[in-house]
Enzyme design. Sequence first.
Site, PDB file in Angstrom:
ATOM      1  N   SER A  17      32.727  45.499  48.987  1.00  9.07           N
ATOM      2  CA  SER A  17      32.175  46.488  47.935  1.00  9.07           C
ATOM      3  C   SER A  17      31.141  47.523  48.360  1.00  9.07           C
ATOM      4  CB  SER A  17      31.613  45.653  46.796  1.00  9.07           C
ATOM      5  OG  SER A  17      31.165  46.456  45.832  1.00  9.07           O
ATOM      6  N   LYS A  68      36.837  40.234  35.476  1.00  5.96           N
ATOM      7  CA  LYS A  68      36.491  40.957  34.247  1.00  5.96           C
ATOM      8  C   LYS A  68      36.818  40.227  32.760  1.00  5.96           C
ATOM      9  CE  LYS A  68      36.614  45.414  36.997  1.00  5.96           C
ATOM     10  NZ  LYS A  68      37.225  46.580  36.861  1.00  5.96           N
ATOM     11  N   ASN A  89      32.849  44.996  32.678  1.00  9.34           N
ATOM     12  CA  ASN A  89      32.385  44.953  34.081  1.00  9.34           C
ATOM     13  C   ASN A  89      30.951  45.422  34.489  1.00  9.34           C
ATOM     14  OD1 ASN A  89      31.849  47.777  33.076  1.00  9.34           O
ATOM     15  ND2 ASN A  89      32.844  48.588  35.033  1.00  9.34           N
ATOM     16  N   GLY A 130      49.925  48.335  36.134  1.00 14.55           N
ATOM     17  CA  GLY A 130      49.192  47.243  36.381  1.00 14.55           C
ATOM     18  C   GLY A 130      48.679  46.846  34.863  1.00 14.55           C
ATOM     19  N   ALA A 131      48.135  45.703  34.694  1.00 15.46           N
ATOM     20  CA  ALA A 131      48.070  45.232  33.231  1.00 15.46           C
ATOM     21  C   ALA A 131      47.081  44.454  33.451  1.00 15.46           C
ATOM     22  CB  ALA A 131      49.252  44.589  32.504  1.00 15.46           C
ATOM     23  N   GLY A 133      42.566  43.368  34.215  1.00 15.74           N
ATOM     24  CA  GLY A 133      41.364  43.968  33.415  1.00 15.74           C
ATOM     25  C   GLY A 133      40.740  45.212  33.687  1.00 15.74           C
ATOM     26  N   ARG A 155      54.338  44.239  36.958  1.00 16.65           N
ATOM     27  CA  ARG A 155      55.494  43.500  37.724  1.00 16.65           C
ATOM     28  C   ARG A 155      55.904  42.454  36.735  1.00 16.65           C
ATOM     29  NH1 ARG A 155      54.274  39.034  40.220  1.00 16.65           N
ATOM     30  NH2 ARG A 155      52.081  39.459  40.398  1.00 16.65           N
ATOM     31  N   LYS A 159      53.305  40.765  30.372  1.00 13.54           N
ATOM     32  CA  LYS A 159      51.779  41.208  30.326  1.00 13.54           C
ATOM     33  C   LYS A 159      51.812  42.692  29.888  1.00 13.54           C
ATOM     34  CE  LYS A 159      47.800  40.458  32.853  1.00 13.54           C
ATOM     35  NZ  LYS A 159      47.005  40.118  34.384  1.00 13.54           N
ATOM     36  N   TYR A 215      39.646  52.231  46.297  1.00 12.91           N
ATOM     37  CA  TYR A 215      39.129  53.332  47.394  1.00 12.91           C
ATOM     38  C   TYR A 215      39.347  53.133  48.676  1.00 12.91           C
ATOM     39  CZ  TYR A 215      35.154  50.386  46.977  1.00 12.91           C
ATOM     40  OH  TYR A 215      34.130  49.558  46.958  1.00 12.91           O
TER      41      TYR A 215
END
Length: 269
Positions: A17, A68, A89, A130-131, A133, A155, A159, A215
Site C-alpha cells: 500500500s 470493506k 473504506n 467485478g462485484a 466491495g 466471474r 454475485k 495501480y
Amino acid sequence: MTALPRYAVFGNPVAHSKSPQIHRQFALQEGVEIEYGRICADIGSFAQAVSTFFGTGGCGANVTVPFKQEAFDLADEHSERASAAGAVNTLILLENGKLRGDNTDGLGLVGDIVKVQNTEVEGKNILLLGAGGAVRGVIPVLLAQNPARIVIANRTRAKAEEVAARFGIEAVPMADLNGGFDIIINGTSGGLNGQIPDIPPDIFQNCALAYDMVYGEAAKPFLDFARQSGAKQTADGLGMLVGQAAASYALWRGFKPDIRPVIEYMKAL
C-alpha cells in the site's frame, strides 16, 4: 510530548500500500505531523484489529481488500454513500467513541476519470468488471453522474446479479459481453496475481477509456490487454487512490488536500 495523531490502512495483503506516503504528503500540505501505518489483519480477526487500533489511540482508518464489507458491518453508523454501497473504506472515530463508516472510493474514481483523464461519465455506457466491495463502493457515485447505462459482469454470475438488483443496473455474464462500452473499469483483484478477467477482447473496440482500480504493476496485465485490444486510452487507479485518500483525510481532519501534486509525486517514486 504530545503523541502524533495516528491513522492506518487495514488490508490483507497490505505491505504494497502507498497510502502512508500519500497521507504524509497531505500532512505536509496542512503543515502538521501525523503517523500513518499499514496493518495486515488476519482473515477472521479484522474486527479485533480495528478495536485494538482505536482502543490504543487511533484517530481514523482506511480499509482495503478484503475487509470493506466487514468494515460496513463493524461501523456504528454510516454515511449515505456507505449505506448505498454496503461497503466502507473509511472509518472515522466520533467524539462519542462510536465509529462512522464512509466510502470515498467513488469520489476518487469519478474525480480521476473526469478531472484527470478528461473523460465524461454523463451519457456514457460503462462496464464494471467485478462485484466486490471496491465495485459496490463506486456505483452510487457513478450513477449520480447520469451515465446512459452501467453493466456489471463478474466471474460468479449470481454475485453480479445481486449487485445489479441492488443498484438497478444490468448484469451480463463475462462470456456474453460484446462492444459498445465507452468506459470499461476493472474492479477485480486478479492483477495482483498477474491475471486478467476472462473477457472477450472485442469489447474494447470502441472503448474511450479502460481503467483499472488497482495501480502500478498490478494494473499492467489488464491495461496491456485493453490497449492491445483497441482501447484508446488507459489509466491505472493511482489517481483514484490519491482522490479517495484525500476525501478520507478531509473527513478525519477537516482539511481538503490538493491531489494533483500528490499524484505527480507518487508517479515519480
